[in-house]
Design a protein around this motif. Structure first.
Motif, PDB file in Angstrom:
ATOM      1  N   ARG A 183      20.564  -4.695 -35.762  1.00  0.00           N
ATOM      2  CA  ARG A 183      19.301  -4.866 -36.484  1.00  0.00           C
ATOM      3  C   ARG A 183      18.317  -5.582 -35.557  1.00  0.00           C
ATOM      4  O   ARG A 183      18.676  -6.568 -34.919  1.00  0.00           O
ATOM      5  CB  ARG A 183      19.515  -5.688 -37.744  1.00  0.00           C
ATOM      6  N   LEU A 184      17.088  -5.067 -35.532  1.00  0.00           N
ATOM      7  CA  LEU A 184      16.045  -5.660 -34.694  1.00  0.00           C
ATOM      8  C   LEU A 184      14.967  -6.245 -35.584  1.00  0.00           C
ATOM      9  O   LEU A 184      14.303  -5.537 -36.337  1.00  0.00           O
ATOM     10  CB  LEU A 184      15.434  -4.599 -33.767  1.00  0.00           C
ATOM     11  N   TYR A 185      14.811  -7.574 -35.491  1.00  0.00           N
ATOM     12  CA  TYR A 185      13.817  -8.293 -36.272  1.00  0.00           C
ATOM     13  C   TYR A 185      12.668  -8.728 -35.360  1.00  0.00           C
ATOM     14  O   TYR A 185      12.891  -9.118 -34.215  1.00  0.00           O
ATOM     15  CB  TYR A 185      14.432  -9.548 -36.908  1.00  0.00           C
ATOM     16  N   LEU A 186      11.460  -8.662 -35.890  1.00  0.00           N
ATOM     17  CA  LEU A 186      10.267  -9.164 -35.212  1.00  0.00           C
ATOM     18  C   LEU A 186       9.672 -10.266 -36.072  1.00  0.00           C
ATOM     19  O   LEU A 186       9.465 -10.075 -37.273  1.00  0.00           O
ATOM     20  CB  LEU A 186       9.241  -8.055 -35.008  1.00  0.00           C
ATOM     21  N   VAL A 187       9.420 -11.421 -35.462  1.00  0.00           N
ATOM     22  CA  VAL A 187       8.752 -12.533 -36.134  1.00  0.00           C
ATOM     23  C   VAL A 187       7.482 -12.829 -35.357  1.00  0.00           C
ATOM     24  O   VAL A 187       7.508 -12.898 -34.119  1.00  0.00           O
ATOM     25  CB  VAL A 187       9.663 -13.785 -36.164  1.00  0.00           C
ATOM     26  N   GLU A 188       6.380 -12.995 -36.068  1.00  0.00           N
ATOM     27  CA  GLU A 188       5.101 -13.319 -35.420  1.00  0.00           C
ATOM     28  C   GLU A 188       4.458 -14.508 -36.124  1.00  0.00           C
ATOM     29  O   GLU A 188       4.451 -14.582 -37.354  1.00  0.00           O
ATOM     30  CB  GLU A 188       4.147 -12.129 -35.480  1.00  0.00           C
ATOM     31  N   ARG A 189       3.948 -15.440 -35.328  1.00  0.00           N
ATOM     32  CA  ARG A 189       3.206 -16.562 -35.914  1.00  0.00           C
ATOM     33  C   ARG A 189       1.771 -16.102 -36.125  1.00  0.00           C
ATOM     34  O   ARG A 189       1.130 -15.613 -35.205  1.00  0.00           O
ATOM     35  CB  ARG A 189       3.256 -17.777 -35.004  1.00  0.00           C
ATOM     36  N   VAL A 190       1.289 -16.273 -37.324  1.00  0.00           N
ATOM     37  CA  VAL A 190      -0.071 -15.832 -37.653  1.00  0.00           C
ATOM     38  C   VAL A 190      -1.082 -16.947 -37.465  1.00  0.00           C
ATOM     39  O   VAL A 190      -0.735 -18.079 -37.258  1.00  0.00           O
ATOM     40  CB  VAL A 190      -0.159 -15.270 -39.088  1.00  0.00           C
ATOM     41  N   ASN A 200       3.107 -19.156 -42.473  1.00  0.00           N
ATOM     42  CA  ASN A 200       2.572 -19.179 -41.107  1.00  0.00           C
ATOM     43  C   ASN A 200       3.172 -18.086 -40.232  1.00  0.00           C
ATOM     44  O   ASN A 200       2.760 -17.921 -39.088  1.00  0.00           O
ATOM     45  CB  ASN A 200       2.837 -20.536 -40.450  1.00  0.00           C
ATOM     46  N   TYR A 201       4.158 -17.393 -40.760  1.00  0.00           N
ATOM     47  CA  TYR A 201       4.864 -16.359 -39.998  1.00  0.00           C
ATOM     48  C   TYR A 201       4.959 -15.096 -40.833  1.00  0.00           C
ATOM     49  O   TYR A 201       5.003 -15.137 -42.060  1.00  0.00           O
ATOM     50  CB  TYR A 201       6.295 -16.818 -39.652  1.00  0.00           C
TER      51      TYR A 201
END
Length: 186
Positions: A179-186, A162-163
């Motif tokens: 560190r730069l993380y991007l999380v997106e809910r699809v 789902n992500y």
């Protein structure tokens, strides 16, 4: 440009912008000096809502001073750790921002930690709407910072279908770089 340092904070703002909308909801999980808080408050518009968390009263005071009057009514500041997000915030959220480590100009002995950050990440992702985004800027240069950053990446790798997530650093991070993380809910 060659030789020019890229601001990970600017990249985080650029990554979050597509998820922000008028009347939306957002969280600044680590208020710090209030830069992300002001960015989110502007992005959700006059009908929006932003919650800001910090364990240090100094951070909340600095953020209050930095926040323009027209944005202040959209913001609820909480003198609490980000692990309390689940107790104070309902979804669906459009955006969540984490800036881990310590308060610049504050007590460097007071830092985020892997344990509380994992609780906060779980609460935040469970409240993201479809298309909602979350950034996690993890600093390694403080005691426990490397372990926290490693835990964040391991957590990202365990996210359900789902992500989706990605590391946004423009160049491969070294042992000592954030560190730069991007999380997106699809």
């Amino acid at each position: 440009m060659m030789g020019q340092r890229v601001s990970l904070t600017r990249l985080a703002h650029e990554a979050i912008t597509p998820a922000l909308r008028e009347g939306g909801k957002a969280v600044d999980a680590t208020v710090g000096n209030g830069h992300d808080l002001a960015f989110l408050a502007a992005g959700v518009g006059a009908a929006g809502k932003v919650w800001g968390f910090d364990v240090q009263e100094q951070a909340l005071t600095e953020a209050r001073h930095r926040l323009p009057r027209e944005l202040a009514s959209r913001v609820t500041l909480l003198h609490a750790g980000h692990e309390q997000l689940g107790a104070h915030v309902d979804g669906p959220l459009d955006a969540v921002m984490f800036n881990l480590g310590y308060l610049p100009g504050g007590d460097h002995a007071v830092t985020t930690s892997a344990g509380t950050t994992m609780v906060a990440l779980e609460a935040a992702t469970s409240r993201l709407r479809s298309g909602g985004r979350m950034t996690v800027l993890a600093y390694t240069g403080h005691p426990g910072g490397d372990a926290e950053s490693t835990a964040v990446e391991a957590w990202c790798k365990r996210l359900s279908a789902n992500y989706r997530w990605q590391l946004l650093n423009p160049t491969p991070p070294t042992e000592s770089t954030p560190r730069l993380y991007l999380v997106e809910r699809v």
